[in-house]
Design a protein around this motif. Structure first.
Motif, PDB file in Angstrom:
ATOM      1  N   GLU A 171     150.836  93.929  57.734  1.00  0.00           N
ATOM      2  CA  GLU A 171     150.806  92.609  57.106  1.00  0.00           C
ATOM      3  C   GLU A 171     149.506  92.410  56.324  1.00  0.00           C
ATOM      4  O   GLU A 171     149.521  91.868  55.215  1.00  0.00           O
ATOM      5  CB  GLU A 171     150.950  91.512  58.167  1.00  0.00           C
ATOM      6  N   ARG A 172     148.400  92.868  56.897  1.00  0.00           N
ATOM      7  CA  ARG A 172     147.117  92.751  56.209  1.00  0.00           C
ATOM      8  C   ARG A 172     147.116  93.578  54.928  1.00  0.00           C
ATOM      9  O   ARG A 172     146.684  93.120  53.872  1.00  0.00           O
ATOM     10  CB  ARG A 172     145.976  93.182  57.140  1.00  0.00           C
ATOM     11  N   ALA A 173     147.617  94.823  55.008  1.00  0.00           N
ATOM     12  CA  ALA A 173     147.689  95.690  53.819  1.00  0.00           C
ATOM     13  C   ALA A 173     148.585  95.056  52.757  1.00  0.00           C
ATOM     14  O   ALA A 173     148.215  95.010  51.575  1.00  0.00           O
ATOM     15  CB  ALA A 173     148.202  97.070  54.205  1.00  0.00           C
ATOM     16  N   ASP A 174     149.748  94.547  53.177  1.00  0.00           N
ATOM     17  CA  ASP A 174     150.656  93.898  52.225  1.00  0.00           C
ATOM     18  C   ASP A 174     149.995  92.690  51.572  1.00  0.00           C
ATOM     19  O   ASP A 174     150.099  92.486  50.355  1.00  0.00           O
ATOM     20  CB  ASP A 174     151.952  93.457  52.911  1.00  0.00           C
ATOM     21  N   LEU A 176     146.759  92.102  51.188  1.00  0.00           N
ATOM     22  CA  LEU A 176     145.690  92.533  50.288  1.00  0.00           C
ATOM     23  C   LEU A 176     146.242  93.135  49.000  1.00  0.00           C
ATOM     24  O   LEU A 176     145.753  92.841  47.914  1.00  0.00           O
ATOM     25  CB  LEU A 176     144.770  93.526  50.998  1.00  0.00           C
ATOM     26  N   ILE A 177     147.278  93.963  49.138  1.00  0.00           N
ATOM     27  CA  ILE A 177     147.880  94.574  47.942  1.00  0.00           C
ATOM     28  C   ILE A 177     148.566  93.514  47.098  1.00  0.00           C
ATOM     29  O   ILE A 177     148.365  93.441  45.893  1.00  0.00           O
ATOM     30  CB  ILE A 177     148.865  95.700  48.336  1.00  0.00           C
ATOM     31  N   TYR A 178     149.358  92.666  47.732  1.00  0.00           N
ATOM     32  CA  TYR A 178     150.080  91.624  47.017  1.00  0.00           C
ATOM     33  C   TYR A 178     149.096  90.632  46.395  1.00  0.00           C
ATOM     34  O   TYR A 178     149.236  90.240  45.244  1.00  0.00           O
ATOM     35  CB  TYR A 178     151.044  90.895  47.951  1.00  0.00           C
ATOM     36  N   GLY A 179     148.061  90.255  47.163  1.00  0.00           N
ATOM     37  CA  GLY A 179     147.062  89.326  46.645  1.00  0.00           C
ATOM     38  C   GLY A 179     146.315  89.913  45.470  1.00  0.00           C
ATOM     39  O   GLY A 179     146.069  89.231  44.474  1.00  0.00           O
ATOM     40  N   ALA A 180     145.948  91.194  45.528  1.00  0.00           N
ATOM     41  CA  ALA A 180     145.255  91.863  44.421  1.00  0.00           C
ATOM     42  C   ALA A 180     146.172  91.974  43.221  1.00  0.00           C
ATOM     43  O   ALA A 180     145.748  91.803  42.080  1.00  0.00           O
ATOM     44  CB  ALA A 180     144.764  93.241  44.847  1.00  0.00           C
ATOM     45  N   HIS A 181     147.454  92.244  43.461  1.00  0.00           N
ATOM     46  CA  HIS A 181     148.428  92.378  42.377  1.00  0.00           C
ATOM     47  C   HIS A 181     148.607  91.050  41.661  1.00  0.00           C
ATOM     48  O   HIS A 181     148.696  91.001  40.430  1.00  0.00           O
ATOM     49  CB  HIS A 181     149.762  92.878  42.945  1.00  0.00           C
ATOM     50  N   ARG A 182     148.639  89.962  42.403  1.00  0.00           N
ATOM     51  CA  ARG A 182     148.824  88.644  41.805  1.00  0.00           C
ATOM     52  C   ARG A 182     147.642  88.261  40.929  1.00  0.00           C
ATOM     53  O   ARG A 182     147.797  87.636  39.896  1.00  0.00           O
ATOM     54  CB  ARG A 182     149.009  87.584  42.894  1.00  0.00           C
ATOM     55  N   ARG A 183     146.416  88.638  41.370  1.00  0.00           N
ATOM     56  CA  ARG A 183     145.230  88.283  40.586  1.00  0.00           C
ATOM     57  C   ARG A 183     145.170  89.045  39.257  1.00  0.00           C
ATOM     58  O   ARG A 183     144.638  88.559  38.284  1.00  0.00           O
ATOM     59  CB  ARG A 183     143.969  88.569  41.403  1.00  0.00           C
TER      60      ARG A 183
END
Length: 185
Positions: A171-174, A176-183
């Motif tokens: 969940e943390r990896a998802d 971080l990846i999803y949050g970075a992708h959105r930015r």
């Protein structure tokens, strides 16, 4: 710490409050009002985790690890010398049955894993008595981490009267990846 050292440390408090008031205050303080459980019980598990994690650097700990055995909450406080042992046992008997079963389930998981860790360490030790070997070091690190995760759940129950929802590694990896992708999008 020896009993003699504890008595020397407690002496000023006893003189200031009087022995009965001090014992009563410490007895009441042992039970967490949020849960009705005493955190002292978890020291049993903190101890085995520390022994396991330190084994690669301190081979003399092997005997303590191999001798470790689970102890129930009731047995722990029945044999305890802590001033609040009676309060801890009384509060335990009054716990909500669902909450108590949840706590006992977490403790059973801790017991099972700690015993399993000791068995795995014993097996590895019989193969190779070098407690600082890479295999033993990896084993101790892995089982120590697994025990700490369950110990966190037990701590949440004792300290907060509930389980705290924890984010898994996935969940943390998802996030971080999803949050970075959105930015970047």
């Amino acid at each position: 710490m020896t009993d003699h050292m504890l008595k020397k440390m407690e002496a000023p408090a006893l003189a200031a409050e009087g022995p009965l008031e001090d014992i009563q205050r410490r007895a009441e303080a042992i039970v967490n009002p949020a849960s009705g459980l005493a955190n002292d019980y978890l020291n049993l598990f903190n101890e085995i985790v520390m022994l396991i994690e330190q084994l690669p650097a301190m081979p003399e700990l092997i005997e303590d690890i191999l001798k470790w055995r689970p102890v129930t909450y009731q047995s722990y406080f029945s044999k305890s010398i802590l001033p609040g042992r009676v309060s801890a046992l009384e509060a335990y008997e009054k716990l909500d049955l669902t909450f108590r079963k949840d706590f006992e389930s977490v403790v059973a998981d801790l017991d099972r894993r700690a015993v399993g860790a000791a068995v795995a360490i014993r097996r590895q030790y019989k193969k190779d008595t070098d407690t600082s070997s890479p295999v033993m070091s990896e084993l101790c690190e892995r089982v120590g981490q697994a025990l700490r995760e369950i110990l966190l759940t037990a701590s949440d129950l004792v300290n907060h009267g509930r389980r705290t929802q924890r984010e898994t590694e996935q969940e943390r990896a998802d996030r971080l990846i999803y949050g970075a992708h959105r930015r970047t999008a």
